[in-house]
Every structure is written in C-alpha cells, then in structure tokens.
Design an enzyme around this catalytic site. Structure first.
Site, PDB file in Angstrom:
ATOM      1  NE  ARG A   1      -1.897  -6.963   4.900  1.00  0.00           N
ATOM      2  CZ  ARG A   1      -0.996  -5.477   3.831  1.00  0.00           C
ATOM      3  NH1 ARG A   1      -1.556  -6.424   2.010  1.00  0.00           N
ATOM      4  NH2 ARG A   1      -0.746  -4.421   4.240  1.00  0.00           N
TER       5      ARG A   1
ATOM      6  CG  ASN B   1       4.608   1.226   1.930  1.00  0.00           C
ATOM      7  OD1 ASN B   1       3.891   0.616   1.007  1.00  0.00           O
ATOM      8  ND2 ASN B   1       5.466   0.948   2.753  1.00  0.00           N
TER       9      ASN B   1
ATOM     10  CB  ILE C   1      -9.801  -2.098   8.048  1.00  0.00           C
ATOM     11  CG1 ILE C   1     -11.731  -2.374   7.331  1.00  0.00           C
ATOM     12  CG2 ILE C   1      -9.535  -2.861   6.592  1.00  0.00           C
ATOM     13  CD1 ILE C   1     -11.892  -1.871   6.013  1.00  0.00           C
ATOM     14  CG  ASP C   2     -10.093  -4.539  13.195  1.00  0.00           C
ATOM     15  OD1 ASP C   2      -8.642  -5.210  12.835  1.00  0.00           O
ATOM     16  OD2 ASP C   2      -9.970  -4.345  15.276  1.00  0.00           O
ATOM     17  CD  GLN C   3      -8.168  -1.017  15.298  1.00  0.00           C
ATOM     18  OE1 GLN C   3      -7.651  -0.693  16.799  1.00  0.00           O
ATOM     19  NE2 GLN C   3      -8.801  -2.771  16.800  1.00  0.00           N
TER      20      GLN C   3
END
Length: 431
Positions: free
Chosen positions: A123, A23, A125-127
């Site tokens: 999942r 990660n 990705i708006d943030q």
C-alpha cells in the site's frame, strides 16, 4: 485474547443505527492540527483507530476534551512537537494523514511509518510524497520515520497530478495545501464521500477548498484556520456491512442514519442478487426472503463498488446460486480471508486479482481468524449465516472500524458473544 463466538443460522430482524464514518474520522481528527483554535467534532465513532488518533494528537500537545461518547473538542493551539510517538503512529494506517496536517501548519513533520491492516500486498505512499514534494517539501525516510520539511516554513501552491486515483493521497495533499502560499490544484483526485467530508470540515474551519467530489480539487491557501463545529458523515461501509449481513442470513433490517446516495453502488449489487432495498430520506429497509442469485463484482474508485466492501460481498456470494466473479482492482492482495471461508465450506478459487465463487447450499461453523478489518467483517457475516458454531479470533482488527458490532448484532437477534480467554503459550517446557 478476545474472540467472538457465533451460533449461526438465525435471520436478522430489527433496526441498526450507523455510526460516524471511520474513513472520515481518521482524517478529520489529524486535520484538527491545522486549526489554530478549538474545533468541536461530532458523530465520532467509538472505534480503536479513533482512540489512537486522539492519543497521538494528545501526545503532540493537543488538549482533548470529551463532551460525550461521540463528541470531542480538540484544541491544537499549544502543539509542542511535530514528531509523533513511534509506537502509537505505527499501529494505524491513517497516521500518514499527520504528515499533511503537520506539514501544512508547521512546515515540518516526523511521522512513524504507518501500520494498520496488512493485506499481504503493498500500500504505497508514493503519491503522497509526490504531492508534498510538488508543494515544496523535502521528504526522506530514515529510522522508521517519514520526515518532511520546507526550507521556508510554508508550502507553495502548485498543480499536482496523481498518477493513480488515491483516496489517501488526495486527502493528505488537500490538508498540506490548505495553508500553502497561492493556489493548489489536485488533478485525477479521488471522489469518495469521506474526501468531501474532509473538505467540508476544513472549509467550516476557514479553509477555501472547491471541487471535492470531482476529479479536480482547487485549494486557495489561507493564513490560518480558526475553529468551529462539525459533524462527521455516517459510515458507508458499516451500513453496507449490515446490509450484506441481512443478505447472507435473510430477515429484514432498517438501516438508520445513512446517506442513501452514498449506498447506491452497494445497493445496486444486492438488488441484482435478489435482495429488496427500500430507500427513504436517511434509512434503507433491507429484506431478503428468497434465494440469492449470482452476480459479478468489480471494485472501483467511488462511485464504483468500494474495495472496503469486497470481502463482505464475497462472503454473501458464497451462498448465491451459480458462479460469481469478484475482481479486485484497487488493492493487489486482498483475498487472505478466502482460506478462512473455505474452512466453512465455501468454494472459491483465486487467480491473481479475480476470485471465482461457486455458490454452496450452506456454510458450516468453524474456527476462523480475521486477517484485517474488512476480512474480519466478512467472517462475521459468514459465521452469522453458517450452520453451527464459529469462533472468530484476532477480532481487534474488526474493532478498528466497527463500533459496538457485537451489541448491534445482538439487538438484531444474532447469537454472537464477545468472550475473553487467556492467551495460550504454545512453547513447551523442556527439561
């Protein structure tokens, strides 16, 4: 088609060396795009997600030089495009980090919508998008690409408050803000070890980031990053997976090349279950000889129990005495592997985000199929502990995040083989 053949029921004994953190690597490699110079990255894990990241950078014009199996030099001084290859980028979830890196360095980015593991849920990705727009970018989605661009060619520092604690958004906004004009403050930031690792990498290249590992990160924009050398931290989740394997099978394994503090959230749960864990400077000795005890697990952002360990701990709990509760509070649909464990005799009932796990005396080997990276790891653990033979298919998911998992387990005494078989064409010939 590659599959794993596992003859279960053998306790694990020996030592296992933990690789660099997946990660962290899949963010640090895209972050090399921000560097106007040569960066040397050490302790890179040999996994398919890393290979894809490097191919994407090479396709954009980066010069990649392999120094040895775990060290590369990346030179991004001659990037000729800010549009990623569609087929490469859509194969990996972490491709969204390319948006922050390209946007931060060049003021524009076109990146294919990310792929990777499919949990059967959303999942979003708006943030990420919220952060980019707050820093002055216009973001659109069209033709399968996420497009982000600034009018002036440079982002402007701003205060970004995340509505939910998001690891990916925290890292992506951090990258975008490194060379923004002025100061950026990310509030409600995630605190995971790989966020700190990314910040340390960027700082070693000339960035000015403070507060990584807390819920407020402050970034003073700089004119350029100039290069340097950096070693990626050990993989918390890989280490936790081998600890869980020992818990499930019994035996004793020395887990080497780790940061014990990062393992506290996982160690605590295993100790509750009756596993013995001895901590040293950069190792953990994991031992299980008695019966496993039930416990309750709830996934939370770091320093809580990691969502990436939820399937593995559930596989162990199938063999614990009593009834355990597992609550998933990070990703909405991460229980697709449960039906595969049921094939092996596990007793699990899922109700929305909670799994009720009733321990059984033993699991039985069966044909099972991985649906994502961590689900695949859970199935390997279950197969190692089960009576009889298991065949695990779709193992490419597992190899996205675990370096040499078969040979590492073989070195611990596991009876596991990776075999190649031709794909079977199920379409009948008619006429």
């Amino acid at each position: 088609m590659t599959k794993y053949i596992v003859q279960g029921g053998t306790p694990l004994f020996g030592e296992v060396e933990i690789s660099g953190a997946k990660n962290a690597a899949v963010a640090i490699i895209p972050a090399a795009l921000l560097v106007d110079g040569v960066c040397r990255i050490e302790n890179i894990p040999q996994i398919s997600d890393v290979t894809l990241c490097l191919k994407i950078l090479e396709n954009l014009g980066a010069n990649i030089r392999s120094m040895n199996r775990h060290t590369v030099e990346i030179d991004c001084r001659h990037i000729h495009s800010t549009r990623t290859n569609y087929d490469l980028a859509r194969r990996i979830r972490a491709s969204y980090y390319l948006i922050g890196a390209l946007l931060g360095r060049f003021g524009q980015a076109e990146v294919a919508m990310p792929g990777g593991c499919n949990f059967g849920g959303v999942r979003p990705i708006d943030q990420h998008v919220k952060g980019f727009t707050t820093l002055g970018a216009k973001v659109t989605v069209e033709g399968g690409f996420i497009r982000a661009a600034t009018e002036t060619g440079r982002l402007k520092g701003a205060n970004v408050y995340l509505d939910v604690v998001s690891v990916g958004a925290t890292m992506n906004i951090m990258m975008a803000a490194v060379m923004a004009e002025g100061i950026t403050v990310i509030e409600s930031a995630a605190k995971e070890p790989h966020i700190v690792d990314l910040a340390n990498f960027l700082n070693s290249m000339g960035a000015n980031i403070r507060g990584a590992g807390t819920d407020t990160i402050k970034i003073h924009g700089v004119e350029r990053l100039t290069g340097g050398s950096y070693a990626i931290i050990p993989d918390q989740i890989e280490a936790g997976t081998y600890m869980a394997a020992v818990a499930a099978t019994g035996g004793q394994v020395l887990v080497k090349n780790i940061i014990p503090k990062h393992m506290d959230c996982i160690t605590a749960k295993l100790v509750e279950m009756g596993v013995e864990v001895e901590e040293n400077e950069d190792t953990l000795l994991v031992r299980r000889s008695g019966k496993l005890q039930r416990t309750n697990v709830k996934t939370l952002p770091y320093p809580g129990f990691p969502t990436d360990m939820q399937p593995q701990i559930t596989a162990v709990l199938t063999l614990a005495e009593g009834t355990s509760l597992v609550t998933e509070s990070v990703w909405s649909s991460r229980y697709r592997y449960v039906d595969e464990l049921k094939r092996m005799g596990a007793k699990i009932q899922v109700d929305d985000k909670t799994a009720v796990v009733e321990g059984v005396e033993y699991l039985t080997g069966a044909p099972i199929q991985a649906s994502d990276l961590r689900a695949g790891a859970a199935l390997v653990i279950a197969a190692l502990a089960a009576k009889g033979r298991s065949e695990i298919t779709q193992v490419h998911y597992i190899e996205r995040g675990y370096e040499d998992i078969v040979s590492k387990l073989q070195a611990l005494g596991a009876d596991i083989q990776s075999v190649e078989e031709p794909d079977i064409n199920l379409e009948a010939n008619v006429g």
